[in-house]
Scaffold this active site. Structure first.
Site, PDB file in Angstrom:
ATOM      1  N   LYS A 134       0.861  -1.185   0.000  1.00  0.00           N
ATOM      2  CA  LYS A 134       0.000   0.000   0.000  1.00  0.00           C
ATOM      3  C   LYS A 134       0.890   1.225   0.000  1.00  0.00           C
ATOM      4  CE  LYS A 134      -4.444   0.609  -0.056  1.00  0.00           C
ATOM      5  NZ  LYS A 134      -5.533  -0.317  -0.413  1.00  0.00           N
ATOM      6  N   ASP A 178      -6.665   4.076  -4.652  1.00  0.00           N
ATOM      7  CA  ASP A 178      -7.429   3.895  -3.412  1.00  0.00           C
ATOM      8  C   ASP A 178      -8.122   5.255  -3.228  1.00  0.00           C
ATOM      9  OD1 ASP A 178      -7.603   1.840  -0.952  1.00  0.00           O
ATOM     10  OD2 ASP A 178      -7.547   3.842  -0.105  1.00  0.00           O
TER      11      ASP A 178
HETATM   12  O1  2IT Z   1      -8.119  -1.705  -1.105  1.00  0.00           O
HETATM   13  C1  2IT Z   1      -7.942  -2.212  -2.235  1.00  0.00           C
HETATM   14  O2  2IT Z   1      -8.040  -3.418  -2.425  1.00  0.00           O
HETATM   15  C2  2IT Z   1      -7.585  -1.310  -3.324  1.00  0.00           C
HETATM   16  N1  2IT Z   1      -7.491  -0.109  -3.096  1.00  0.00           N
HETATM   17  C3  2IT Z   1      -7.311  -1.836  -4.702  1.00  0.00           C
HETATM   18  C4  2IT Z   1      -5.899  -2.221  -4.845  1.00  0.00           C
HETATM   19  C5  2IT Z   1      -5.484  -2.654  -6.233  1.00  0.00           C
HETATM   20  O3  2IT Z   1      -4.283  -2.920  -6.375  1.00  0.00           O
HETATM   21  O4  2IT Z   1      -6.298  -2.732  -7.147  1.00  0.00           O
END
Ligand code: 2IT
Length: 446
Positions: A126, A166
């Site tokens: 993240k 996100d």
């Molecule tokens: O919380 C999540 O699963 C996302 N923000 C998507 C992450 C992604 O790599 O598509």
């Protein structure tokens, strides 16, 4: 509780006491897997959990940019590559004023188990920034994204780490980020980011995938209860892509979404939500939700975002932010006959809220299972980029649907194995964690 699990939780509380969101998710996941540790002393022998709660690496960087008036700003940026045991690091970027290390780490930890549940080869990551996108012009957002990518590009790649969106990061931001990555690297590596536009390697359904996936998951749970989504009244907090994906799919399947909320209030629309209007307000105009009531006759705007949980609904789907629903909100839902709480956001329920939901026999699914459709479709976007092909809407939809069915089955089966059939929180944590744990064991102490 297993003594080893308790000691790791204590360690995290001491070492990360100033990161309450991270402590909260670690406590939830590790408490769930406590019975597994009793059955598998080999994990304790190599101190596996201590390694599992420590990110493989985490970058902090400076992001400086110039606004339209020519004034300079410096924000903080992060990328946390939490766990790469089952695939390249994968997870979104969050741009929001309140972002700090604790938020990024909590999201990276959750992402690790969510990605594991999808069955696709993706590790957990993240990232984000304390940049506040509110009120910024396109040019300001572009300069910020270019600066962010300039700091990050050398640490990511299609087989290394694949960011996506996100909160605060959507198609526009991903476009600017990819443009700068391509300029800096001088190669066509569009698998480095997901959530891209269709003209440069995006996948059909990715924008609505989290919401669609959540509804598919909900359908599976209801089917298991000999029930159906048809005619159900659904309350959704939030009005981002998760919320409008749910609105669209749930409405298509015969449910009724009559209200949704934003940060300052909620909308009631007795005719059922006008999804196009919601998307227009959020994505194109980036306006407040009260605009909806100004423009849609018969709808109403009410101040106070919490009000949404005091209304009558069958199913509550919190899709806004972490810890947005507390035990009092759950009590209101129960008093009004609500039967299920399905998380669209990451960790939207406080621990006390979860306790109340489970204690009162409501159906419940944690975000790492019910919102996994977004990252699953990101995984499908990576596959399409690798084979340099695009799949049709129906192909992607069918694969997403299959993945959500498998996630439900994995969670349910794990709940049975743990002796608590139907406890999908336990099931999601155990099923998600075991795959990562076994991959880590196989790869030795690294
Ligand atoms: O919380 C999540 O699963 C996302 N923000 C998507 C992450 C992604 O790599 O598509």
């Amino acid at each position: 509780m297993n003594a080893y699990v308790a000691s790791v939780i204590d360690y995290v509380k001491q070492a990360h006491g100033n990161e309450p969101e991270f402590v909260q998710t670690v406590e939830e996941v590790l408490s769930s897997v406590s019975p597994i540790m009793d059955a598998h002393p080999e994990y304790e022998k190599v101190d596996l959990l201590k390694r599992m709660v420590e990110p493989e690496r985490m970058f902090t960087f400076r992001v400086c940019w110039m606004d339209d008036k020519g004034e300079y700003h410096t924000n903080r940026g992060w990328r946390c590559q939490f766990n790469g045991a089952i695939g390249p690091y994968k997870g979104g970027l969050r741009f929001q004023k309140n972002v700090y290390e604790g938020i990024i780490k909590f999201l990276g930890f959750e992402q690790t188990f969510k990605n594991s549940l999808t069955g696709l080869p993706m590790g957990g990551a993240k990232g984000g920034s304390d940049f506040d996108p509110a009120g910024k012009s396109d040019a300001e957002v572009m300069r910020f994204c270019q600066s962010f990518m300039t700091a990050l590009y050398r640490y990511i790649g299609p087989d290394i780490d694949v960011p996506a969106g996100d909160m605060g990061v959507g198609g526009r931001e991903i476009g600017y980020l990819y443009g700068q990555y391509r300029r800096l690297k001088g190669v066509w590596e569009n698998g480095v980011l997901t959530g891209k536009g269709m003209t440069y390697g995006g996948s059909l359904i990715r924008p609505e995938a989290t919401g669609y996936g959540a509804v598919y998951y909900l359908q599976e749970v209801l089917k298991h209860e000999n029930d159906t989504i048809e005619g159900k009244r659904i309350a959704i907090s939030g009005y981002g892509n998760v919320a409008w994906g749910i609105m669209r799919k749930a409405t298509e399947l015969g449910a009724k979404v009559t209200y949704f909320s934003g940060p300052d209030g909620y909308i009631y629309d007795p005719d059922g939500v006008d999804i196009k209007k919601v998307m227009d307000i959020k994505q194109k105009r980036r306006a407040r939700i009260s605009v909806y009531a100004d423009e849609v006759p018969g709808s109403e705007y009410h101040e106070g975002r919490k009000g949404i949980w005091t209304l009558k609904c069958d199913i509550a789907m919190p899709c806004a932010s972490q810890n947005e629903m507390d035990a009092d909100d759950v009590q209101h839902l129960i008093d009004n006959g609500c039967m299920a709480v399905f998380e669209g956001a990451n960790m939207p329920l406080t621990p006390e809220a979860i306790e109340k939901v489970l204690g009162n026999g409501l159906l419940y699914s944690p975000g790492k299972a019910s919102n996994a459709g977004g990252v699953a479709t990101s995984g499908l976007e990576m596959s399409q980029n690798s084979i340099r092909m695009s799949w049709s809407f129906d192909e992607v939809d069918e694969k997403l649907h299959g993945i959500m069915k498998n996630i439900f089955k994995a969670c349910y089966d794990a709940s049975v194995e743990c002796g608590q059939p139907g406890n999908l929180m336990l099931g999601a944590n155990v099923a998600g964690c075991l795959k990562v744990a076994d991959a880590m064991m196989a790869q030795g102490v690294v």
